[in-house]
Enzyme design. Structure first.
Site, mmCIF file in Angstrom:
data_model
loop_
_atom_site.group_PDB
_atom_site.id
_atom_site.type_symbol
_atom_site.label_atom_id
_atom_site.label_comp_id
_atom_site.label_asym_id
_atom_site.label_seq_id
_atom_site.Cartn_x
_atom_site.Cartn_y
_atom_site.Cartn_z
ATOM 1 C CE1 TYR A 2 43.075 38.406 40.390
ATOM 2 C CE2 TYR A 2 44.605 37.216 38.977
ATOM 3 C CZ TYR A 2 43.681 37.226 39.996
ATOM 4 O OH TYR A 2 43.362 36.057 40.636
ATOM 5 C CD GLU A 33 42.043 37.358 43.635
ATOM 6 O OE1 GLU A 33 41.677 36.550 42.776
ATOM 7 O OE2 GLU A 33 41.254 37.945 44.391
#
Ligand code: ADP
Ligand code: MG
Length: 386
Positions: free
Chosen positions: A109, A197
């Site tokens: 991530y 993101e």
């Protein structure tokens, strides 16, 4: 403002962040040709909607034939996607991305948001990326590593290197990840993002590091200096009432209950919702007319609130400061005439020109309009109506 994944990919590609090749379609019968154009042995079919949680909802599907691509595309275009982030009614899919599927050895991530407490952007990285990242944040927040950076200086290479190391990347892969982190941080600043993101960022068995999914949000207040970003706006993904409100400089938020709320000021909106809930009601929305509302804007506000079929009663809660109570009263009278009140409207006015406003309302003698003595009385009255 939110962007679609396919738009985020274009932005990433433009700065050299590696993403698998992809095609965007807007009709089910384009799926086969898109798959063939990718010329890959396998691909993923991905719904392009502003809501997340697509994978778990069955709207990210691995396929290896053109027929399967068409089949999933037809299903996704046909049935609204219901995920954790959409509410029970789901969202309609208007665009689909077909992307080359890659073999994934590990999912990471990578994300940037503004840390309000520290007043600067923060990059977050985790070795536990993928569809469970919210769970990781809740269960094991230490698995999310952070680096804060100055918006003018940008993320520094040593910070990116430290993050890469903390999530277990070494050698060439660490180098590749550092490159991606620096580019993402640059993009975040250059485009005035509020969120950037990549989830997941993946490592393939061959050691490649690729961005597989991305979500970018942008600061609305900075859009005036980014025509390219403003052009990514997709009105179809927005709540029509919220769009209409924006036109008149009103902020409208749709909720799930049945009491419409017309207020001035975000703080008053919050306390209005609290007091409605305290007396057993559920707000259907709140519409903040702000400080400098005109009669015209306020009439539009009523039109928006009353056009919501869920609304069974309305609470008007105005604390007149810059916004004057007589303007609101004038709007109430005009709205009663132009729009008509088909549900009870409970009014609590306080502050600047309140006496004039009360007189005006009394004289107008509007059907369905109830005045309240104070906020508690108003909340009780409106909750009794639904
Ligand atoms: P969402 O976050 O909305 O669920 P993602 O694009 O992250 O959607 O997809 C969910 C999961 O599907 C990913 O974590 C990954 O495991 C898999 N996936 C998505 N795209 C690809 C791809 N191009 N190749 C292989 N697997 C993929
Ligand atoms: Mg994802």
């Amino acid at each position: 403002m939110k962007a679609h994944e396919y738009q985020a990919r274009q932005l990433m590609q433009a700065v050299g962040i590696p993403v698998p090749a992809s095609e965007v379609i807007s009709k089910p019968d384009e799926a086969k040709a898109a798959f063939e154009k990718l010329n890959a042995s396998k691909a993923v079919v991905k719904a392009q909607v502003h809501a997340g949680g697509r994978g778990k909802a069955g709207y990210v599907k691995l396929i290896d034939t053109a027929d399967e691509a068409a089949e999933h595309a037809a299903r996704m275009f046909g049935d609204p996607m219901v995920s954790k982030q959409t509410g029970p009614q789901g969202v309609r899919v208007r665009k689909i991305l077909l992307a080359n599927a890659v073999d994934i050895e590990k999912e990471y991530y990578l994300g940037i948001v503004v840390d309000r407490a520290k007043r600067c952007p923060v990059m977050m990285a985790s070795a536990e990326g993928g569809v469970e990242i919210e769970e990781v944040a809740r269960r094991n927040p230490d698995a999310i590593k952070k680096a804060w950076f100055h918006p003018h200086l940008g993320l520094q290479r040593f910070q990116a290197l430290a993050l890469a190391e903390m999530i277990g990347l070494v050698g060439e892969q660490a180098k590749a990840a550092v490159g991606i982190m620096l580019k993402l941080a640059r993009l975040f600043i250059d485009k005035d993002c509020s969120l950037a993101e990549i989830n997941p960022l993946v490592r393939t068995p061959e050691g490649q590091i690729l961005a597989i999914d991305a979500k970018f949000n942008f600061d609305d207040n900075a859009l005036f200096r980014h025509d390219d970003i403003a052009a990514l706006f997709d009105a179809a993904e927005e709540n029509p009432a919220e769009l209409k409100a924006k036109e008149y400089d009103l902020s409208y938020i749709a909720l799930d209950g049945n009491i419409g709320c017309l207020v001035n000021g975000a703080g008053l909106a919050m306390s209005t919702m609290d007091i409605i809930k305290l007396h057993g009601g559920e707000p259907a929305n709140f519409l903040d007319v702000g400080g400098s509302v005109s009669t015209e804007g306020a009439v539009e506000a009523f039109r928006i609130i009353l056009s919501d079929e869920k609304v069974k009663a309305v609470l008007v809660n105005i604390f007149g400061g810059i916004a004057r109570c007589d303007v609101i009263a004038e709007a109430l009278i005009a709205a009663a005439k132009e729009v008509g009140f088909h549900v009870p409207v409970v009014v609590r006015l306080e502050g600047t020109n309140v006496e004039i406003a009360r007189e005006m309302l009394e004289k107008a003698n509007i059907d369905q309009l109830h005045t309240a003595t104070d906020l508690t009385d108003a909340a009780k009255q409106v909750c009794a109506c639904v």
